[in-house]
Design an enzyme around this catalytic site. Structure first.
Site, PDB file in Angstrom:
ATOM      1  N   GLY A 276     -30.770  45.481  -1.644  1.00 13.42           N
ATOM      2  CA  GLY A 276     -30.397  43.958  -1.279  1.00 13.42           C
ATOM      3  C   GLY A 276     -30.709  43.661   0.301  1.00 13.42           C
ATOM      4  N   PRO A 319     -34.348  49.843  -2.411  1.00 13.03           N
ATOM      5  CG  PRO A 319     -35.998  50.706  -0.999  1.00 13.03           C
ATOM      6  CD  PRO A 319     -34.746  51.305  -1.859  1.00 13.03           C
ATOM      7  N   GLY A 320     -35.984  46.813  -2.977  1.00  8.26           N
ATOM      8  CA  GLY A 320     -37.081  46.210  -3.782  1.00  8.26           C
ATOM      9  C   GLY A 320     -37.840  45.138  -3.114  1.00  8.26           C
ATOM     10  NE  ARG A 321     -34.718  39.951  -1.163  1.00  5.88           N
ATOM     11  CZ  ARG A 321     -34.356  39.039  -1.946  1.00  5.88           C
ATOM     12  NH1 ARG A 321     -35.187  37.857  -1.957  1.00  5.88           N
ATOM     13  NH2 ARG A 321     -33.193  38.927  -2.781  1.00  5.88           N
ATOM     14  CB  CYS A 389     -41.950  17.233 -17.064  1.00  6.10           C
ATOM     15  SG  CYS A 389     -43.600  16.504 -17.389  1.00  6.10           S
ATOM     16  CD  GLU A 390     -37.131  20.182 -15.746  1.00  9.72           C
ATOM     17  OE1 GLU A 390     -35.992  19.385 -14.823  1.00  9.72           O
ATOM     18  OE2 GLU A 390     -36.965  20.204 -16.637  1.00  9.72           O
TER      19      GLU A 390
END
Length: 460
Positions: A276, A319-321, A389-390
């Site tokens: 994180g 760790p990833g991000r 379309c949002e």
């Protein structure tokens, strides 16, 4: 109400103070090394990554396009391996996973966390050592657990009483005795968005320390000879930039370790504090120094265990991000520039929430620049939006782009290596973009982009 006057002098809006957009940077062409990939630069006015001009990338591979700086990503893997040399580093595959990423992990000596049978299949397909894999997930199916047992994964992190019983039954049938850890909900809430804070009690992950569920899970696992309980696991959230929350979590886990020793006479040898850790997305963001993070976490675990009279367990981090996020950018082509007088310009590109849903999902912020050329024009307060379309199809809510921006220009968005491709969808039947790795002036596709034929395949 306070009036915001656009720096270019030709646009203004009535905005509440909390809605005031960021000030325009002094240099719209600047590539901040704290935010962009480590090999990023400008050459002949255009952004280059890994020695490759983004204009060449767009011509060869099309847009939208995910671009991954191989040297950046692998150097961050090495940073973690060095900083945590006496601990275990397991990359969180949910951030971004493909066969080539797994090969890089093996070459750099890291382990891997998987959260589904599909992620496990990717790892096993290229021969990644199963003993270096940890299996996560709050609702692992019998088929997923069977695959993990048959492959011989190093650890399985259990998340519920149902899973303890299910895993014990399957292990008995297969004649296995897997090493397991208990995911403990410590009650520590990271200062982050509700959807990515994962340690408070009222959510789907883990077994609560406060209610006694974690202690009961220990009893149930120790009662099953088919399972080997080796440690506790905790994950307090995402995009965290200091160690304060980890210290509180470690203290609470140490209390449980003491209770386990007193009740069962068992000393658990492993402690996993999860991941994180944050990265810089916009000016002013701070990212933790990996060595300082490692030293801080080691000091915390050592201190709380010594105070509790426990041997110091082997530490694992996930760790990833911080490994893959900074090394990735997304490249888009501008389609329209719509001036909403008195507010901002809406810059529409050829992707959107199908390739980056994080802004719509939990208000993520990003840095974007004009990438195909430099400009001396003044800043234009812009909202970078997609083609879906949002109304919420927003990539960057507030960004200053050059006022001479025109259709056909290329826009690059920084720090998109984590979670953008993982969360990509086919909303409005847009194909998912390719992922290319760049290094030494060469680009190569590591995940093929989808075509319309791919979208139609399987339909009857």
């Amino acid at each position: 109400m306070s009036r915001y006057v656009h720096p270019a002098g030709d646009r203004h809006a009535e905005m509440l103070p909390q809605e005031r957009p960021p000030q325009a940077p002094a240099d719209l062409n600047r590539i901040n090394p704290a935010i962009w990939p480590r090999t990023s630069a400008r050459a002949d006015g255009a952004l280059t990554v890994g020695g490759v001009d983004v204009r060449d990338l767009a011509r060869e591979h099309g847009t939208p396009l995910y671009v991954l700086d191989e040297d950046d990503v692998r150097s961050r893997m090495r940073d973690y391996a060095t900083a945590f040399a006496d601990s275990e580093v397991h990359y969180a595959g949910k951030a971004f996973l493909c066969k080539e990423m797994v090969r890089w992990l093996e070459a750099e000596g890291l382990g891997l966390d998987v959260a589904s049978g599909g992620e496990l299949a990717v790892a096993l397909s290229v021969g990644f050592p199963p003993g270096r894999i940890t299996m996560h997930g709050n609702n692992k199916s019998a088929a997923e657990l069977t695959r993990a047992l048959e492959a011989g994964v190093g650890h399985i992190v259990v998340d519920s009483y149902d899973e303890i019983a299910r895993l014990g039954h399957l292990a008995d049938q297969l004649g296995q005795r897997p090493k397991v850890m208990i995911r403990v909900t410590t009650g520590v809430e990271a200062h982050t968005h509700e959807f990515i804070a994962t340690a408070h009690d009222d959510q789907k992950f883990g077994l609560s320390l406060n209610t006694g569920a974690a202690a009961e899970a220990v009893r149930r696992i120790l009662a099953l000879p088919q399972l080997e309980l080796v440690g506790l696991h905790s994950h307090i959230g995402s995009q965290i930039v200091d160690t304060a929350g980890f210290e509180v979590a470690a203290r609470r886990l140490a209390t449980l370790l003491v209770e386990i020793k007193e009740e069962h006479g068992v000393v658990l040898p492993e402690l996993d504090l999860g991941g994180g850790y944050g990265i810089a997305y916009v000016e002013g963001d701070e990212a933790p120094d990996i060595k300082e993070l490692a030293d801080g976490l080691r000091e915390i675990v050592t201190k709380v265990c010594v105070e509790a009279g426990l041997p110091v367990p082997r530490l694992t981090v996930e760790p990833g991000r911080t490994i893959v996020g900074p090394g990735g950018i997304t490249l888009y082509e501008v389609g329209t520039v719509k001036d909403v007088e008195g507010l901002r310009a809406y810059v529409s590109v050829d992707g959107g929430m199908s390739d980056n849903v994080r802004t719509a999902l939990y208000g993520a912020e990003y840095t974007a620049v004009l990438a195909s050329r430099e400009s001396e024009a003044g800043p234009m307060l812009s909202r970078l939006v997609g083609k879906h379309c949002e109304s919420g199809d927003i990539i960057v809510r507030d960004v200053h782009l050059p006022a001479d921006l025109v259709p056909g220009d290329l826009i690059a968005v920084a720090a998109t290596g984590a979670y953008c491709r993982s969360l990509a969808s086919n909303y409005n039947y847009l194909p998912k973009p390719a992922v290319v790795a760049v290094s030494g002036g060469v680009s190569r596709v590591i995940v093929q982009g989808e075509t319309e034929d791919d979208l139609l395949r399987g339909q009857l």
